[in-house]
Write an enzyme that holds these catalytic residues in place. Sequence first.
Site, PDB file in Angstrom:
ATOM      1  N   ASN A 193       0.412  -1.335   0.301  1.00 44.58           N
ATOM      2  CA  ASN A 193       0.153  -0.161   0.073  1.00 44.58           C
ATOM      3  C   ASN A 193       0.998   1.686  -0.028  1.00 44.58           C
ATOM      4  O   ASN A 193       1.960   1.317  -0.186  1.00 44.58           O
ATOM      5  CB  ASN A 193      -1.172   0.196   1.355  1.00 44.58           C
ATOM      6  CG  ASN A 193       0.020  -0.233   2.796  1.00 44.58           C
ATOM      7  OD1 ASN A 193       0.339   0.844   2.413  1.00 44.58           O
ATOM      8  ND2 ASN A 193      -0.288  -1.737   3.011  1.00 44.58           N
TER       9      ASN A 193
ATOM     10  N   ASP B 176      -4.763  -6.828   5.006  1.00 48.46           N
ATOM     11  CA  ASP B 176      -5.051  -7.507   6.093  1.00 48.46           C
ATOM     12  C   ASP B 176      -5.801  -8.243   5.381  1.00 48.46           C
ATOM     13  O   ASP B 176      -6.058  -9.707   5.886  1.00 48.46           O
ATOM     14  CB  ASP B 176      -7.249  -6.494   5.442  1.00 48.46           C
ATOM     15  CG  ASP B 176      -6.993  -4.970   6.472  1.00 48.46           C
ATOM     16  OD1 ASP B 176      -6.198  -5.166   7.566  1.00 48.46           O
ATOM     17  OD2 ASP B 176      -7.720  -4.296   6.268  1.00 48.46           O
TER      18      ASP B 176
ATOM     19  N   LYS C 203       8.217 -16.721 -11.139  1.00 50.20           N
ATOM     20  CA  LYS C 203       7.311 -16.038 -11.376  1.00 50.20           C
ATOM     21  C   LYS C 203       6.178 -16.339 -12.362  1.00 50.20           C
ATOM     22  O   LYS C 203       7.014 -17.234 -13.259  1.00 50.20           O
ATOM     23  CB  LYS C 203       8.874 -15.738 -12.536  1.00 50.20           C
ATOM     24  CG  LYS C 203       8.105 -13.708 -13.020  1.00 50.20           C
ATOM     25  CD  LYS C 203       9.160 -12.979 -13.470  1.00 50.20           C
ATOM     26  CE  LYS C 203       8.234 -12.051 -14.283  1.00 50.20           C
ATOM     27  NZ  LYS C 203       9.100 -11.849 -15.643  1.00 50.20           N
TER      28      LYS C 203
ATOM     29  N   PRO D  12      -3.145 -11.997  10.433  1.00 55.41           N
ATOM     30  CA  PRO D  12      -3.480 -11.880  12.030  1.00 55.41           C
ATOM     31  C   PRO D  12      -3.867 -10.223  12.115  1.00 55.41           C
ATOM     32  O   PRO D  12      -3.353  -9.302  11.260  1.00 55.41           O
ATOM     33  CB  PRO D  12      -2.934 -12.089  12.300  1.00 55.41           C
ATOM     34  CG  PRO D  12      -1.226 -12.444  11.550  1.00 55.41           C
ATOM     35  CD  PRO D  12      -1.776 -12.460  10.216  1.00 55.41           C
TER      36      PRO D  12
END
Length: 412
Positions: free
Chosen positions: A210, A279, A289, A305
């Site tokens: 992210n 998440d 690959k 977790p």
Amino acid sequence: MADLRQQRVVLGVTGGIAAYKAAELVRLLVKDGVEVQVVMTQSACSFITPATMQALSGRPVFTDMWDPRVSDNMAHIELSRGAGLIVVAPATADFLAKLANGHADDLLSTLCMARECPLLVAPAMNRQMWDNQATRRNVAQLARDGVVILGPASGDQACGETGMGRMLEAQQIHDEINSSLQPKLLAGKQVLITAGPTFEAIDPVRGITNRSSGKMGYAIARAALDAGAQVTLVSGPTNLEAPAAAKIERIESANEMFAAVKKHVRGADIYIGVAAVADYRVAKPSEQKIKRTAANLALELVPNPDILAYCAGLPRPPFCVGFAAESQKLHEFADAKRRRKKVPLMVANLAQDAIGADDNEVTLLDDSGTHTLPRAPKTVLARQLVAYIAKLYSSAKTTRSGTAKDAKDAKV
Ligand code: CTP
């Protein structure tokens, strides 16, 4: 957060070419509202005049033990009275030797000997002088004596050589002074912080991650160190340099972050989960690959977790702080998250505002309600947040409830 306008700093200048940078340092400190008392050695006056330092600091400059302006002839006591710290910049090899051996044969060395406050020195000298065994011994001794050594840096030197021994830049010394002046609200506390994104492998070259930059988590680590805490920073992949005094654990995936947190959480007084933990992870990352084909590709994702909920659910949990990045309904979603994860304090921000930026605006949610910290650089917010956490932590400890019922008193 310390109000620098109420601070008094003694700046000692010794005889080195880097004395010209001390003038800029005075300017930066005065701009913050710090009262700067400049004390110069005789040889410093050969490099820069007291008149320059007087004009910049707006105060008389002292160079002599027997200055008639000090009526009781105790300039070495008078000048440092009430000082938050003494900083010597530049500090020559000779001055470091004096300090290390307890000499007091001029105003500045006597003042340093007679101090009650922290002493910071910014060495500046030719690289061979810095490497000299005698200087090495003196610097090691000063560090053992609790003197804070700032730098030096490596680079071009006035003598034409290149190497270690350049004085830090005025801005860097200013920032170190600012850190030292912060109140030690977390003295002796162990603080565990997660920061940055996680990276969940798809195959050996690709992954899911992210946009978290880690800036907020690193700023909080720095602020907690400045507040006197011992800091362990568990960091996902970032381009940031960790504060030197933090214990750093670099990880990639959420599972690695979880393992590192489990290792450190039992000794922690405070846990601050700033990381943007993925998440989900790929159920079975490919060992090779993945090759392109004309067909659609489906990845099976399994949940990671919840590290924050795990820490908060421990039988004797540390004081837990979570971060909620939401794209909508900020307060509602963040408060629901706080209750679900059972943490005393949740710091909420709009994801689209915060990620990667240098500044941010956050809302703090705890048992006392909500409290907004207006938009500011993340470094400033981090200090405000650490001050808030320190207050909540001590009232939570007093009530022994694990949550901060007295939080109404907690002002930033
Ligand atoms: N967190 C965590 N472990 C996870 C996910 C999140 O420890 N697997 C922590 C984050 O470090 C942060 C807080 O939980 O302190 C909230 O993170 P966020 O991603 O906003 O919460 P989620 O529970 O993932 O909720 P959602 O993504 O559905 O908004």
